[in-house]
Enzyme design. Structure first.
Site, PDB file in Angstrom:
ATOM      1  N   GLY A  57      33.382  77.095  36.813  1.00  0.00           N
ATOM      2  CA  GLY A  57      34.350  75.989  36.679  1.00  0.00           C
ATOM      3  C   GLY A  57      33.776  74.442  37.291  1.00  0.00           C
ATOM      4  O   GLY A  57      32.756  74.671  37.998  1.00  0.00           O
ATOM      5  N   CYS A  84      28.900  81.435  39.695  1.00  0.00           N
ATOM      6  CA  CYS A  84      28.990  79.855  40.169  1.00  0.00           C
ATOM      7  C   CYS A  84      30.282  79.517  40.924  1.00  0.00           C
ATOM      8  O   CYS A  84      30.402  79.671  41.997  1.00  0.00           O
ATOM      9  CB  CYS A  84      28.902  78.993  38.696  1.00  0.00           C
ATOM     10  SG  CYS A  84      28.347  77.300  38.927  1.00  0.00           S
ATOM     11  N   TYR A  85      31.260  78.807  40.352  1.00  0.00           N
ATOM     12  CA  TYR A  85      32.490  78.439  41.040  1.00  0.00           C
ATOM     13  C   TYR A  85      33.092  79.732  41.423  1.00  0.00           C
ATOM     14  O   TYR A  85      33.619  79.957  42.585  1.00  0.00           O
ATOM     15  CB  TYR A  85      33.584  77.553  40.303  1.00  0.00           C
ATOM     16  CG  TYR A  85      34.604  77.305  40.838  1.00  0.00           C
ATOM     17  CD1 TYR A  85      34.945  76.090  41.559  1.00  0.00           C
ATOM     18  CD2 TYR A  85      35.828  78.224  40.859  1.00  0.00           C
ATOM     19  CE1 TYR A  85      36.064  75.593  41.980  1.00  0.00           C
ATOM     20  CE2 TYR A  85      36.941  78.097  41.392  1.00  0.00           C
ATOM     21  CZ  TYR A  85      37.362  76.579  42.082  1.00  0.00           C
ATOM     22  OH  TYR A  85      38.503  76.550  42.604  1.00  0.00           O
ATOM     23  N   HIS A 169      24.056  81.139  35.846  1.00  0.00           N
ATOM     24  CA  HIS A 169      24.968  81.763  34.740  1.00  0.00           C
ATOM     25  C   HIS A 169      24.416  82.714  33.751  1.00  0.00           C
ATOM     26  O   HIS A 169      23.410  82.502  32.938  1.00  0.00           O
ATOM     27  CB  HIS A 169      25.317  80.571  33.756  1.00  0.00           C
ATOM     28  CG  HIS A 169      26.393  79.536  34.467  1.00  0.00           C
ATOM     29  ND1 HIS A 169      27.501  79.846  34.358  1.00  0.00           N
ATOM     30  CD2 HIS A 169      26.058  78.321  35.233  1.00  0.00           C
ATOM     31  CE1 HIS A 169      28.015  78.685  34.730  1.00  0.00           C
ATOM     32  NE2 HIS A 169      27.174  77.950  35.720  1.00  0.00           N
ATOM     33  N   GLU A 171      25.628  84.363  31.587  1.00  0.00           N
ATOM     34  CA  GLU A 171      25.804  84.464  30.166  1.00  0.00           C
ATOM     35  C   GLU A 171      25.474  83.705  29.079  1.00  0.00           C
ATOM     36  O   GLU A 171      25.431  83.515  27.946  1.00  0.00           O
ATOM     37  CB  GLU A 171      27.675  84.123  30.220  1.00  0.00           C
ATOM     38  CG  GLU A 171      27.789  82.501  30.366  1.00  0.00           C
ATOM     39  CD  GLU A 171      28.059  82.377  31.899  1.00  0.00           C
ATOM     40  OE1 GLU A 171      27.282  83.256  32.701  1.00  0.00           O
ATOM     41  OE2 GLU A 171      28.721  81.338  32.332  1.00  0.00           O
ATOM     42  N   SER A 221      41.660  79.358   3.622  1.00  0.00           N
ATOM     43  CA  SER A 221      41.133  78.173   3.545  1.00  0.00           C
ATOM     44  C   SER A 221      39.564  78.472   2.806  1.00  0.00           C
ATOM     45  O   SER A 221      39.130  77.101   2.613  1.00  0.00           O
ATOM     46  CB  SER A 221      40.964  77.783   4.957  1.00  0.00           C
ATOM     47  OG  SER A 221      39.640  78.507   5.619  1.00  0.00           O
ATOM     48  N   GLY A 222      39.161  79.493   2.570  1.00  0.00           N
ATOM     49  CA  GLY A 222      37.692  79.382   2.053  1.00  0.00           C
ATOM     50  C   GLY A 222      36.864  79.797   3.119  1.00  0.00           C
ATOM     51  O   GLY A 222      35.728  80.509   2.971  1.00  0.00           O
ATOM     52  N   GLY A 223      37.305  79.782   4.502  1.00  0.00           N
ATOM     53  CA  GLY A 223      36.227  80.074   5.569  1.00  0.00           C
ATOM     54  C   GLY A 223      36.335  81.458   5.752  1.00  0.00           C
ATOM     55  O   GLY A 223      37.229  82.576   5.171  1.00  0.00           O
ATOM     56  N   VAL A 224      35.547  82.069   6.723  1.00  0.00           N
ATOM     57  CA  VAL A 224      35.173  83.530   6.790  1.00  0.00           C
ATOM     58  C   VAL A 224      36.534  83.956   7.549  1.00  0.00           C
ATOM     59  O   VAL A 224      36.965  85.208   7.216  1.00  0.00           O
ATOM     60  CB  VAL A 224      34.108  83.660   7.925  1.00  0.00           C
ATOM     61  CG1 VAL A 224      33.882  84.946   8.142  1.00  0.00           C
ATOM     62  CG2 VAL A 224      32.904  83.060   7.440  1.00  0.00           C
ATOM     63  N   ASP A 225      37.032  83.436   8.756  1.00  0.00           N
ATOM     64  CA  ASP A 225      38.235  83.763   9.257  1.00  0.00           C
ATOM     65  C   ASP A 225      39.270  84.177   8.356  1.00  0.00           C
ATOM     66  O   ASP A 225      40.129  85.500   8.646  1.00  0.00           O
ATOM     67  CB  ASP A 225      38.598  83.049  10.384  1.00  0.00           C
ATOM     68  CG  ASP A 225      37.607  82.837  11.144  1.00  0.00           C
ATOM     69  OD1 ASP A 225      36.436  83.401  11.416  1.00  0.00           O
ATOM     70  OD2 ASP A 225      37.492  81.656  11.971  1.00  0.00           O
ATOM     71  N   SER A 226      39.927  83.170   7.717  1.00  0.00           N
ATOM     72  CA  SER A 226      41.002  83.270   6.714  1.00  0.00           C
ATOM     73  C   SER A 226      40.845  84.584   5.850  1.00  0.00           C
ATOM     74  O   SER A 226      41.638  85.061   5.276  1.00  0.00           O
ATOM     75  CB  SER A 226      41.821  81.942   6.550  1.00  0.00           C
ATOM     76  OG  SER A 226      40.688  81.349   5.668  1.00  0.00           O
ATOM     77  N   THR A 227      39.643  84.376   5.198  1.00  0.00           N
ATOM     78  CA  THR A 227      39.324  85.056   4.376  1.00  0.00           C
ATOM     79  C   THR A 227      39.504  86.693   4.645  1.00  0.00           C
ATOM     80  O   THR A 227      40.052  87.470   3.837  1.00  0.00           O
ATOM     81  CB  THR A 227      37.882  85.025   3.608  1.00  0.00           C
ATOM     82  OG1 THR A 227      37.887  83.618   3.282  1.00  0.00           O
ATOM     83  CG2 THR A 227      37.487  85.847   2.475  1.00  0.00           C
ATOM     84  N   LYS A 372      33.859  85.782  16.398  1.00  0.00           N
ATOM     85  CA  LYS A 372      33.208  85.444  15.183  1.00  0.00           C
ATOM     86  C   LYS A 372      32.463  86.680  14.403  1.00  0.00           C
ATOM     87  O   LYS A 372      32.719  87.077  13.217  1.00  0.00           O
ATOM     88  CB  LYS A 372      32.480  84.109  15.019  1.00  0.00           C
ATOM     89  CG  LYS A 372      32.240  83.556  13.637  1.00  0.00           C
ATOM     90  CD  LYS A 372      33.297  83.103  13.152  1.00  0.00           C
ATOM     91  CE  LYS A 372      33.240  82.144  12.022  1.00  0.00           C
ATOM     92  NZ  LYS A 372      34.461  81.361  11.837  1.00  0.00           N
TER      93      LYS A 372
END
Ligand code: XMP
Length: 595
Positions: A57, A84-85, A169, A171, A221-227, A372
């Protein structure tokens, strides 16, 4: 606040860093489900967790109002890893001491793994540090596990209680063996095994439960997620209970609508209605130049069209409907979804109108717990074509956030300014960035060289300049000119003409990427239109290829020189394009999109 957590998951308490989702993503790579929760989550809620990770943080643990967790989490008897924090907060709570370090450590640092306390990693390796404070006295029961030149307690461990802390970090990809360190921790947790495949079945049950007797009306929308979300709803609820609406907002990529329609037809889905509402979107965006304003207007326009189509055309089919959305897990963090991350951008799926619908239980978001690449794997399982599922992410507001706008009173001639370094100009255009954990809205600088190709010097400047000059968050390299020019700014908004021009440019890039076999190596390649030219009315194109995992951080992708030359030539041949720039900035300090 969440009322329960998934049993056997690894919980990440988000102390406000931008990296909480990266940690979440990496934990899942290790085969455990991860959930991100606010730091003040009561320990009692975390009883079923297999382990807890305390994130980094931006604050100092001694700052007034610095985020605090519930100290009872250390009595739950489950492993805890502080990063870290998170490490500093844990050390302070358990009786150690934290102080401002003599030297602030930012960037790559070499650490020594003392007595090989960290398993399966070498004695010395490189990590990513980003801290001012450090633990100067470890709490009782802990030992020093790793050290760096500037930080004695680079890692600490209390093996008995399974409490660990790292100042660096693990990650981020810059940390060697970072995934191994997280894997070691997850291995100590009694986590329930997790995979996308096993989760698929669970999502199906959840969708059935959430939808109940309702039908779902889904904006695709045509994007991956909504498809993928649409295909999933079809699979679970059946075509008769789902209606898809693809709104042509006039701001999609070339050929996008046909591609999506064809893909669904191929898997036998015929319940997608396409509505051309482009006039409506362009007129709603008339005279708007502020990026946040654009997103809100587009979000509202989506709702208006959806409402109109739903009520007038599809009323009988969609009576008693819920709204389906393709929101994925990280879509919430940059909207202040986690309490301590500052507001960066409003996601169009989270505008106030949608938020009220969510609060009333009128929205169904089947992918809201997935990252994703997990969505992509699910899409392939559902039988969607590989090319569609592996398309680059594309923002819901489409090209609108890649067409930069300036108001009528902005006829400014750009001045060459001396910052005492390589040839450059500062553009009067501002773009969105993220520094520390806050949103910035600052100028872009353009660097020039005789070869019209970026050299190592320019890549280094892309890191140094935003650190040194507080009014700059983006560093571009000019691919079309060798000398700084007196660029002219022309007022402009989101219009069909500008969208058509950008669409053509975007398509050129898309074809070049595929021809060079780079498409799946690059995370995303926004092509941006700037109202900046050599003469009034002229425009410029910015190339913004990035490499990333999950879009929380990104590096500018280095494209082959021949390709850069070729692309610049092709773009300069487009009518109205005066200059071509290559964005060399990483995220942070810039964001992937320009707005
Ligand atoms: P930034 O620009 O914040 O982008 O680094 C991170 C990821 O989010 C996408 N993005 C959006 N997606 N609606 C969306 O659906 C939006 O308003 C939006 N803004 C950014 C961006 O393309 C990248 O993948």
């Amino acid at each position: 606040m969440k009322k329960y957590i998934r049993k056997g998951s690894v919980v990440i308490l988000d102390f406000g860093g931008q990296y909480a989702h990266l940690i979440g993503r990496r934990v899942r790579e290790c085969g455990a489900f991860s959930e991100i929760l606010p730091p003040e989550t009561p320990a009692i809620l975390l009883k079923g967790a297999a382990g807890i990770i305390l994130s980094g943080g931006p604050q100092s643990v001694y700052d007034r109002g610095a985020p605090q967790g519930d100290r009872k989490i250390f009595e739950l008897g489950i492993p805890v890893l502080g990063i870290c924090y998170g490490l500093q907060w844990m050390a302070k709570i358990l009786g150690g001491e934290v102080k401002a370090g003599k030297t602030k450590e930012y960037g790559r640092t070499q650490i020594k793994n003392l007595e090989c306390k960290m398993q399966n990693v070498p004695e010395e390796f490189t990590v990513w540090m980003s801290h001012g404070d450090e633990v100067v006295k470890v709490p009782e029961g802990f030992v020093q596990a790793a050290t760096s030149d500037a930080c004695a307690n680079a890692a600490i461990a209390d093996e008995k209680r399974k409490f660990y802390g790292v100042q660096f970090h693990p990650e981020v990809t810059h940390t060697e063996y970072g995934t191994q360190i997280l894997k070691n921790f997850v291995g100590l947790c009694d986590a329930a095994p997790w995979s996308v495949q096993s989760f698929h079945q669970e999502i199906r049950e959840q969708v059935r439960k959430d939808a109940g007797t309702y039908n779902v009306f889904m904006l695709v929308s045509g994007g991956v997620d909504s498809t993928v979300a649409f295909a999933l709803l079809n699979e679970v609820l059946g075509q008769d209970h789902v209606q898809g609406l693809l709104i042509d907002i006039g701001l999609m990529r070339k050929g996008e609508i046909r591609e999506v329609q064809d893909a669904f037809k191929k898997v036998g889905m015929t319940n997608l209605h396409v509505e051309d509402a482009s006039d409506e979107f362009f007129s709603a965006l008339k005279d708007i130049y502020d990026p946040e304003e654009k997103r809100k207007i587009i979000g509202k326009a989506f709702l208006n069209v959806q409402h109109r189509v739903c009520v007038k055309k599809l009323a009988r089919k969609t009576k008693n409907w819920l709204l389906g959305q393709g929101t994925i897990y990280p879509d919430t963090i940059e909207t202040g979804g986690t309490a301590h991350a500052d507001h960066i951008k409003t996601h169009h799926n989270r505008i106030p109108e949608i938020q009220s619908m969510i609060d009333r239980g009128e929205v169904i978001e089947p992918l809201k717990d997935l990252y994703k690449d997990e969505v992509r794997r699910l899409g392939e399982e559902l039988g969607l074509p590989h090319e569609l599922v592996w398309r680059h992410p594309f923002p819901g507001p489409g090209l609108a956030v890649r067409i930069l706008c300036v108001p009528e009173d902005s006829h400014v001639m750009v001045r060459k300014r001396g910052l005492g370094m390589t040839k450059h100009v500062i553009l009067p255009i501002k773009s969105v960035g993220v520094q520390g954990d806050s949103r910035t809205y600052k100028h872009a600088i353009v660097l020039f060289s005789d070869s019209k190709l970026p050299a190592e010097e320019h890549w280094n400047l892309a890191t140094e300049i935003p650190n040194k000059y507080p009014n700059i968050n983006r560093v571009l390299f000019c691919l079309s000119h060798t000398e700084p020019l007196e660029f002219v700014l022309t007022p402009g908004y989101v219009t069909r003409e500008r969208a058509d021009l950008l669409r053509t440019a975007d398509n050129i890039i898309d074809e070049e990427m595929r021809a060079a076999d780079l498409y799946e190596k690059i995370w995303q390649f926004p092509v941006v239109l700037l109202p900046v030219g050599i003469k009034t009315g002229g425009e410029s194109i910015v190339l913004r290829p990035v490499e990333s995992t999950e879009a929380m951080t990104a590096n500018a992708a280095r494209l082959p020189e021949a390709m850069l030359h070729h692309i610049a030539e092709e773009l300069l041949a487009l009518p109205g394009i005066d200059a071509v720039f290559y964005d060399l900035t990483s995220k942070p300090p810039a964001t992937i999109e320009w707005e």
